[in-house]
Design a protein around this motif. Structure first.
Motif, PDB file in Angstrom:
ATOM      1  N   HIS A 192       0.855  -1.192   0.000  1.00 57.80           N
ATOM      2  CA  HIS A 192       0.000   0.000   0.000  1.00 57.80           C
ATOM      3  C   HIS A 192       0.886   1.235   0.000  1.00 57.80           C
ATOM      4  CE1 HIS A 192      -3.334   2.654   0.595  1.00 57.80           C
ATOM      5  NE2 HIS A 192      -4.180   1.667   0.826  1.00 57.80           N
ATOM      6  N   PRO A 193       0.873   2.033  -1.078  1.00 60.51           N
ATOM      7  CA  PRO A 193       1.777   3.184  -1.168  1.00 60.51           C
ATOM      8  C   PRO A 193       1.460   4.302  -0.189  1.00 60.51           C
ATOM      9  CG  PRO A 193       0.233   3.183  -3.008  1.00 60.51           C
ATOM     10  CD  PRO A 193       0.048   1.879  -2.288  1.00 60.51           C
ATOM     11  N   TYR A 194       0.223   4.372   0.327  1.00 57.48           N
ATOM     12  CA  TYR A 194      -0.148   5.441   1.243  1.00 57.48           C
ATOM     13  C   TYR A 194       0.088   5.078   2.708  1.00 57.48           C
ATOM     14  CZ  TYR A 194      -2.501   7.532  -2.757  1.00 57.48           C
ATOM     15  OH  TYR A 194      -2.776   8.084  -3.990  1.00 57.48           O
ATOM     16  N   PHE A 195       0.440   3.850   2.975  1.00 51.82           N
ATOM     17  CA  PHE A 195       0.652   3.409   4.347  1.00 51.82           C
ATOM     18  C   PHE A 195       2.132   3.511   4.698  1.00 51.82           C
ATOM     19  CE2 PHE A 195       1.124   0.174   7.720  1.00 51.82           C
ATOM     20  CZ  PHE A 195       0.135   0.618   8.589  1.00 51.82           C
ATOM     21  N   SER A 196       2.417   3.938   5.929  1.00 51.65           N
ATOM     22  CA  SER A 196       3.804   4.076   6.362  1.00 51.65           C
ATOM     23  C   SER A 196       4.506   2.720   6.326  1.00 51.65           C
ATOM     24  CB  SER A 196       3.857   4.652   7.786  1.00 51.65           C
ATOM     25  OG  SER A 196       5.184   4.755   8.230  1.00 51.65           O
ATOM     26  N   GLY A 197       5.600   2.644   5.584  1.00 48.44           N
ATOM     27  CA  GLY A 197       6.286   1.380   5.393  1.00 48.44           C
ATOM     28  C   GLY A 197       5.845   0.633   4.169  1.00 48.44           C
ATOM     29  N   GLU A 198       4.734   1.080   3.565  1.00 45.19           N
ATOM     30  CA  GLU A 198       4.200   0.522   2.327  1.00 45.19           C
ATOM     31  C   GLU A 198       3.747  -0.931   2.458  1.00 45.19           C
ATOM     32  OE1 GLU A 198       7.366   1.174  -0.411  1.00 45.19           O
ATOM     33  OE2 GLU A 198       6.879   3.285  -0.718  1.00 45.19           O
ATOM     34  N   LYS A 199       3.679  -1.446   3.696  1.00 46.31           N
ATOM     35  CA  LYS A 199       3.216  -2.810   3.922  1.00 46.31           C
ATOM     36  C   LYS A 199       2.135  -2.769   4.997  1.00 46.31           C
ATOM     37  CE  LYS A 199       7.793  -4.685   2.861  1.00 46.31           C
ATOM     38  NZ  LYS A 199       8.958  -5.459   3.371  1.00 46.31           N
ATOM     39  N   ILE A 200       0.974  -3.275   4.673  1.00 42.40           N
ATOM     40  CA  ILE A 200      -0.165  -3.202   5.582  1.00 42.40           C
ATOM     41  C   ILE A 200      -0.752  -4.598   5.761  1.00 42.40           C
ATOM     42  CG2 ILE A 200      -1.784  -2.698   3.707  1.00 42.40           C
ATOM     43  CD1 ILE A 200      -3.307  -0.883   5.638  1.00 42.40           C
ATOM     44  N   ALA A 201      -1.200  -4.880   6.995  1.00 44.05           N
ATOM     45  CA  ALA A 201      -1.754  -6.201   7.296  1.00 44.05           C
ATOM     46  C   ALA A 201      -3.211  -6.328   6.876  1.00 44.05           C
ATOM     47  CB  ALA A 201      -1.610  -6.498   8.789  1.00 44.05           C
ATOM     48  N   MET A 202      -3.925  -5.203   6.797  1.00 46.61           N
ATOM     49  CA  MET A 202      -5.345  -5.260   6.447  1.00 46.61           C
ATOM     50  C   MET A 202      -5.501  -5.484   4.947  1.00 46.61           C
ATOM     51  SD  MET A 202      -8.341  -2.395   7.056  1.00 46.61           S
ATOM     52  CE  MET A 202      -7.809  -1.346   5.693  1.00 46.61           C
ATOM     53  N   ALA A 203      -6.257  -6.484   4.603  1.00 51.65           N
ATOM     54  CA  ALA A 203      -6.530  -6.747   3.185  1.00 51.65           C
ATOM     55  C   ALA A 203      -7.562  -5.760   2.669  1.00 51.65           C
ATOM     56  CB  ALA A 203      -7.030  -8.177   3.009  1.00 51.65           C
ATOM     57  N   LYS A 204      -7.646  -5.633   1.361  1.00 51.36           N
ATOM     58  CA  LYS A 204      -8.640  -4.743   0.773  1.00 51.36           C
ATOM     59  C   LYS A 204     -10.034  -5.235   1.136  1.00 51.36           C
ATOM     60  CE  LYS A 204     -10.064  -2.569  -3.543  1.00 51.36           C
ATOM     61  NZ  LYS A 204      -9.833  -2.418  -5.003  1.00 51.36           N
ATOM     62  N   ALA A 205     -10.847  -4.325   1.674  1.00 50.74           N
ATOM     63  CA  ALA A 205     -12.157  -4.734   2.200  1.00 50.74           C
ATOM     64  C   ALA A 205     -13.320  -4.287   1.336  1.00 50.74           C
ATOM     65  CB  ALA A 205     -12.340  -4.177   3.614  1.00 50.74           C
ATOM     66  N   LEU A 206     -13.141  -3.258   0.516  1.00 55.83           N
ATOM     67  CA  LEU A 206     -14.251  -2.689  -0.248  1.00 55.83           C
ATOM     68  C   LEU A 206     -14.061  -2.961  -1.739  1.00 55.83           C
ATOM     69  CD1 LEU A 206     -14.703   0.756   1.562  1.00 55.83           C
ATOM     70  CD2 LEU A 206     -15.859  -1.409   2.017  1.00 55.83           C
ATOM     71  N   TYR A 207     -15.103  -3.514  -2.340  1.00 50.90           N
ATOM     72  CA  TYR A 207     -15.126  -3.794  -3.777  1.00 50.90           C
ATOM     73  C   TYR A 207     -16.450  -3.299  -4.341  1.00 50.90           C
ATOM     74  CZ  TYR A 207     -11.281  -6.998  -2.686  1.00 50.90           C
ATOM     75  OH  TYR A 207     -10.093  -7.533  -2.240  1.00 50.90           O
ATOM     76  N   PRO A 218     -25.565   3.406  -6.388  1.00 49.53           N
ATOM     77  CA  PRO A 218     -24.572   2.431  -6.888  1.00 49.53           C
ATOM     78  C   PRO A 218     -23.434   2.252  -5.890  1.00 49.53           C
ATOM     79  CG  PRO A 218     -25.209   3.950  -8.630  1.00 49.53           C
ATOM     80  CD  PRO A 218     -25.817   4.483  -7.373  1.00 49.53           C
ATOM     81  N   ALA A 219     -23.173   1.019  -5.511  1.00 47.68           N
ATOM     82  CA  ALA A 219     -22.172   0.724  -4.473  1.00 47.68           C
ATOM     83  C   ALA A 219     -20.811   0.504  -5.114  1.00 47.68           C
ATOM     84  CB  ALA A 219     -22.600  -0.485  -3.659  1.00 47.68           C
ATOM     85  N   THR A 220     -20.253   1.570  -5.685  1.00 48.54           N
ATOM     86  CA  THR A 220     -18.897   1.483  -6.218  1.00 48.54           C
ATOM     87  C   THR A 220     -17.884   1.590  -5.080  1.00 48.54           C
ATOM     88  OG1 THR A 220     -18.805   3.879  -6.575  1.00 48.54           O
ATOM     89  CG2 THR A 220     -19.647   2.519  -8.375  1.00 48.54           C
ATOM     90  N   THR A 221     -16.646   1.244  -5.365  1.00 52.70           N
ATOM     91  CA  THR A 221     -15.617   1.293  -4.327  1.00 52.70           C
ATOM     92  C   THR A 221     -15.425   2.709  -3.813  1.00 52.70           C
ATOM     93  OG1 THR A 221     -14.477  -0.589  -5.335  1.00 52.70           O
ATOM     94  CG2 THR A 221     -13.210   0.763  -3.798  1.00 52.70           C
ATOM     95  N   SER A 222     -15.404   3.672  -4.716  1.00 51.48           N
ATOM     96  CA  SER A 222     -15.228   5.064  -4.296  1.00 51.48           C
ATOM     97  C   SER A 222     -16.413   5.562  -3.481  1.00 51.48           C
ATOM     98  CB  SER A 222     -15.024   5.954  -5.526  1.00 51.48           C
ATOM     99  OG  SER A 222     -16.128   5.864  -6.415  1.00 51.48           O
ATOM    100  N   GLN A 223     -17.642   5.171  -3.864  1.00 51.35           N
ATOM    101  CA  GLN A 223     -18.827   5.584  -3.119  1.00 51.35           C
ATOM    102  C   GLN A 223     -18.854   4.935  -1.739  1.00 51.35           C
ATOM    103  OE1 GLN A 223     -21.343   7.814  -4.290  1.00 51.35           O
ATOM    104  NE2 GLN A 223     -21.822   7.790  -2.119  1.00 51.35           N
ATOM    105  N   LEU A 224     -18.520   3.675  -1.661  1.00 54.45           N
ATOM    106  CA  LEU A 224     -18.460   2.986  -0.377  1.00 54.45           C
ATOM    107  C   LEU A 224     -17.436   3.652   0.546  1.00 54.45           C
ATOM    108  CD1 LEU A 224     -18.459  -0.676  -1.726  1.00 54.45           C
ATOM    109  CD2 LEU A 224     -20.327   0.382  -0.448  1.00 54.45           C
ATOM    110  N   SER A 225     -16.272   3.967   0.003  1.00 56.95           N
ATOM    111  CA  SER A 225     -15.206   4.583   0.801  1.00 56.95           C
ATOM    112  C   SER A 225     -15.608   5.978   1.256  1.00 56.95           C
ATOM    113  CB  SER A 225     -13.916   4.646  -0.008  1.00 56.95           C
ATOM    114  OG  SER A 225     -13.528   3.364  -0.451  1.00 56.95           O
ATOM    115  N   LYS A 226     -16.197   6.747   0.363  1.00 58.62           N
ATOM    116  CA  LYS A 226     -16.616   8.113   0.714  1.00 58.62           C
ATOM    117  C   LYS A 226     -17.655   8.098   1.825  1.00 58.62           C
ATOM    118  CE  LYS A 226     -19.589  11.762  -0.067  1.00 58.62           C
ATOM    119  NZ  LYS A 226     -21.055  11.879   0.121  1.00 58.62           N
TER     120      LYS A 226
END
Length: 298
Positions: A192-207, A218-226
């Motif tokens: 994950h480029p935005y996470f400190s160290g670029e390595k994160i334990a949490m898997a991608k949760a929103l699709y 519409p439940a797009t990834t961007s809408q879900l995240s927003k």
């Protein structure tokens, strides 16, 4: 010291003011530049700063989107609640924001909480409006065991607890990428480029379409995240809208008080400041008749 400053010429005062302003302005700019440069560094290299997004609720005159809060709550309940808790949010806080009172009561009754009966025995009972939102795990040991040794953070204050606020949380939810060449990931880690160290334990949760919104959005990834970020922003400051509304009510009152104070000051001190003392020459030689006369400047 202050007397010497009063006796200083206007030119020197102007030069001193310009010097102080330059020093303060330069120090502020230097502080922000250094802060930005240190934010891009970590123990293993660099990471990308999250982009600034136009969150409507951050404007002075705008509150949180109630429909987005309702959808964000649904995302948290159906996706995020599997791992993350909301320790400082009670069911009663949802009333009038995302749910009606009856809906909040029915929602609370779906969860069980440990309690004591009248005899002091441990029991489980349905939650009430006054109860805090129960966590997905009984303790941190259980949480760490089910998440590869990492305890998922509580999300009650996560927006304020992470530098970048909503921008950072949104970037974390949407910024997963495949690891580039040269970066090795341990089992259970994700690039994950935005996470400190670029390595994160949490898997991608929103699709896309991972859930179905109640209002048909519409439940797009961007809408879900927003939506979930907006909900978490409300969790971090439950009084957000009330604070802004109170500010709007206070501004006219404070403005009136400022004008009234200025007018009273002028009325009280105008005659005193414009008054000066003149001594008139005596008309005779008697010193007792030498009395000063007070006049006002015109």
């Amino acid at each position: 010291m202050f007397r010497a400053f009063r006796l200083t010429s206007k030119r020197k005062k102007l030069m001193l003011g310009v010097g102080v302003a330059t020093l303060v302005g330069g120090g502020t700019i230097l502080y922000h530049l250094l802060e930005r440069s240190t934010n891009t560094l970590n123990a293993e290299g660099y990471f990308i700063l999250p982009p600034h997004l136009p969150w409507v609720h951050n404007k002075f005159s705008r509150g949180l989107d109630k429909m987005s809060l309702r959808r964000g709550f649904q995302v948290y309940k159906e996706v995020c609640y599997a791992c993350h808790s909301l320790e400082f949010v009670c069911f009663r806080n949802l009333v009038g924001v995302t749910h009606t009172e009856q809906e909040a009561k029915e929602l609370a009754a779906e969860y069980m909480v440990d309690d004591l009966d009248d005899d002091g025995k441990a029991i489980e009972r349905p939650c009430k409006l006054a109860d805090e939102w129960p966590g997905p795990y009984k303790n941190d040991l259980e949480a760490a065991k089910k998440n590869n040794g990492s305890v998922p953070p509580d999300l009650s204050l996560i927006v304020f607890a992470r530098k970048g606020g909503e921008d950072y949380i949104y970037s974390i939810l949407t910024g997963y990428q495949d690891a580039p060449a040269g970066i090795e990931l341990s089992p259970g880690q994700h690039f994950h480029p935005y996470f400190s160290g670029e390595k994160i334990a949490m898997a991608k949760a929103l699709y896309n379409d991972i859930i179905e919104y109640e209002d048909g959005t519409p439940a797009t990834t961007s809408q879900l995240s927003k939506d979930v970020v907006t909900f978490l922003r409300w969790c971090s400051e439950l009084e957000h809208d009330e604070r802004k509304l109170t500010g709007f009510k206070a501004v006219p009152v404070l403005g009136f008080l400022v004008v009234l104070t200025f007018w009273m000051s002028k009325k009280t001190w105008l005659g005193v400041k414009k008054r000066h003392v003149l001594y008139q020459k005596p008309t005779d030689s008697k010193p007792s008749d030498r009395r000063p006369s007070i006049t006002s400047r015109k």
